[in-house]
Design an enzyme around this catalytic site. Structure first.
Site, short mmCIF file in Angstrom:
data_model
loop_
_atom_site.label_atom_id
_atom_site.label_comp_id
_atom_site.label_asym_id
_atom_site.label_seq_id
_atom_site.Cartn_x
_atom_site.Cartn_y
_atom_site.Cartn_z
N GLY A 163 0.24 -4.91 0.42
CA GLY A 163 -0.64 -4.84 -0.59
C GLY A 163 -0.05 -5.73 -1.31
N GLU A 185 -0.65 -8.88 -0.89
CA GLU A 185 -2.03 -9.43 -0.50
C GLU A 185 -2.68 -9.89 -1.95
OE1 GLU A 185 -1.96 -6.06 2.20
OE2 GLU A 185 -3.16 -7.21 3.40
N GLU A 205 4.05 -5.47 7.35
CA GLU A 205 2.98 -4.65 8.20
C GLU A 205 3.54 -3.94 9.71
OE1 GLU A 205 1.98 -6.69 5.62
OE2 GLU A 205 0.27 -5.46 4.71
N ALA A 258 0.89 -1.74 -0.28
CA ALA A 258 -0.21 -0.18 -0.28
C ALA A 258 1.20 1.64 0.08
CB ALA A 258 -0.88 0.39 1.18
N1 COA Z 1 4.58 3.12 -0.24
C1 COA Z 1 5.43 4.62 -0.63
N2 COA Z 1 6.32 4.42 -1.21
C2 COA Z 1 7.11 3.13 -1.52
C3 COA Z 1 7.06 2.11 -1.02
C4 COA Z 1 5.25 2.28 -0.95
N3 COA Z 1 5.54 1.14 -0.09
N4 COA Z 1 7.49 1.23 -1.36
C5 COA Z 1 8.84 2.14 -1.37
N5 COA Z 1 8.52 3.57 -1.93
C6 COA Z 1 9.40 5.19 -2.30
C7 COA Z 1 10.54 4.78 -1.61
O1 COA Z 1 9.64 5.91 -0.82
C8 COA Z 1 11.71 5.60 -2.32
O2 COA Z 1 11.19 7.18 -2.51
P1 COA Z 1 11.84 8.10 -3.14
O3 COA Z 1 12.76 7.45 -4.09
O4 COA Z 1 11.26 9.35 -3.05
O5 COA Z 1 12.47 8.39 -1.62
C9 COA Z 1 10.85 5.11 -3.99
O6 COA Z 1 9.38 3.84 -3.75
C10 COA Z 1 12.09 4.09 -3.82
O7 COA Z 1 12.33 3.04 -2.59
P2 COA Z 1 13.78 2.49 -2.10
O8 COA Z 1 12.90 1.92 -0.08
O9 COA Z 1 14.58 3.46 -2.25
O10 COA Z 1 14.08 1.50 -2.72
P3 COA Z 1 14.77 0.22 -2.57
O11 COA Z 1 14.83 -0.95 -3.41
O12 COA Z 1 16.09 0.28 -1.73
O13 COA Z 1 13.65 -0.76 -1.53
C11 COA Z 1 11.74 -2.01 -0.76
C12 COA Z 1 12.51 -1.04 -1.87
C13 COA Z 1 10.71 -2.35 -1.58
C14 COA Z 1 12.56 -2.66 0.35
C15 COA Z 1 11.08 -0.87 0.32
O14 COA Z 1 10.99 0.37 -0.75
C16 COA Z 1 10.00 -0.94 1.04
O15 COA Z 1 10.48 -1.08 2.27
N6 COA Z 1 9.20 -0.67 1.16
C17 COA Z 1 7.98 -0.60 1.93
C18 COA Z 1 7.39 -2.07 1.69
C19 COA Z 1 6.71 -2.11 2.85
O16 COA Z 1 6.89 -1.89 4.04
N7 COA Z 1 5.19 -2.08 2.30
C20 COA Z 1 4.20 -2.63 3.03
C21 COA Z 1 3.67 -1.59 3.24
S1 COA Z 1 2.07 -1.43 4.33
#
Ligand code: COA
Length: 266
Positions: free
Chosen positions: A117, A120, A140, A72
């Protein structure tokens, strides 16, 4: 095979490849995170697919090489009050249930991160193929929330309560190979072959009787929510109804005549 782009969405790419619709979540700046608008667009695309008699299977994937769907959209989650949080959870659940109940096979081609999400979304698909670099998880609780788009319900039904609780309570991320071992994904394939394998599987399903395919989806999905005896009754009922179809007679006759069946969806 011809590929046609269909209705334009802001956050999705939708393509038709013959009888297969490809739904690509397309928000590369946030690794395809699902905001509210994207959920609404997925709902609309799923309805369009379900209603289109020319379309027999849907493949859901993410734009780019790195991510299926990163979860999400955390920017939107961060400002939710209790009412808004319950409402977005209900929206996500409704949208994913719409995919699950499309009446035609829906495959997830997990081409990278599938968190929250995103995991999911994959769980709501009927079959999951993962590229070998995919990573899945429901992190989460590390954000102080719980999975809200069906994860607490579909994951234990798929992999059992013990494995689901371990994943959800720890928030541990699972690589593709482990996901396959635990039954979270059906198969892991080399990343370059992911879409080809997903299309191959969809084509194999499309060669079968479409009424029978729909009946299987209903029997399995509804049956999972029923006591066994009721589920068995549902199965017999569908078995009986299919005997009234031309397709059933064509399928059995084609076998006896040693030729491919020509199903007409009637
Ligand atoms: N919602 C909003 N933005 C998100 C996102 C999410 N779920 N997942 C990634 N992004 C954004 C990051 O904030 C970043 O934005 P920025 O460039 O403005 O800083 C961009 O996407 C790239 O992500 P980044 O974290 O730099 O890439 P990464 O390869 O280092 O890591 C992930 C990738 C997926 C491991 C990491 O982004 C992450 O842990 N995301 C959240 C996952 C999560 O908890 N999902 C469940 C949500 S309920």
């Amino acid at each position: 095979m011809t590929t046609t782009a269909t209705q334009t969405y802001r956050n999705l790419l939708l393509e038709r490849r013959g009888a297969i619709t490809l739904l690509i979540v397309n928000r590369p700046d946030v690794l395809n995170a699902l905001n509210r608008d994207t959920l609404v667009e997925i709902e609309s695309a799923a309805r369009q697919f379900a209603a289109d008699p020319e379309q027999g299977a849907l493949i859901v994937t993410g734009a780019g090489e790195k991510s299926f769907v990163s979860g999400a959209d955390i920017n939107e989650l961060a400002v939710l009050d209790p009412r808004g949080a319950e409402e977005i959870s209900q929206l996500g659940q409704r949208v994913f249930a719409g995919l699950e109940r499309a009446g035609k096979p829906v495959l997830a081609a997990i081409n990278g991160y599938a968190f929250g999400g995103g995991c999911e979304l994959a769980l709501a698909c009927h079959i999951r193929l993962a590229a070998d670099h995919a990573v899945l998880g429901l992190p989460e609780v590390s954000l102080g929330i719980i999975p809200g788009y069906g994860g607490t319900q579909r994951l234990p039904r798929l992999v059992g309560a013990g494995r689901a609780l371990e994943m959800i309570l720890s928030g541990r991320r699972v690589k593709a190979e482990e996901a396959e071992r635990m039954g979270l994904v059906n198969h892991v394939v080399p990343r370059a072959q992911l879409m080809a394998e997903a299309e191959k599987l969809a084509q194999a399903i499309l060669r079968n009787g479409p009424l029978a395919v729909a009946a299987v989806l209903e029997a399995v999905q509804r049956g999972l929510q029923l006591p066994l005896d009721d589920g068995l009754r549902l199965e017999s009922g569908r078995f009986g109804i299919l005997a009234a179809s031309e397709d059933m007679h064509e399928g059995l006759k084609a076998f006896l005549e040693k030729r491919p069946a020509r199903f007409q969806r009637r």
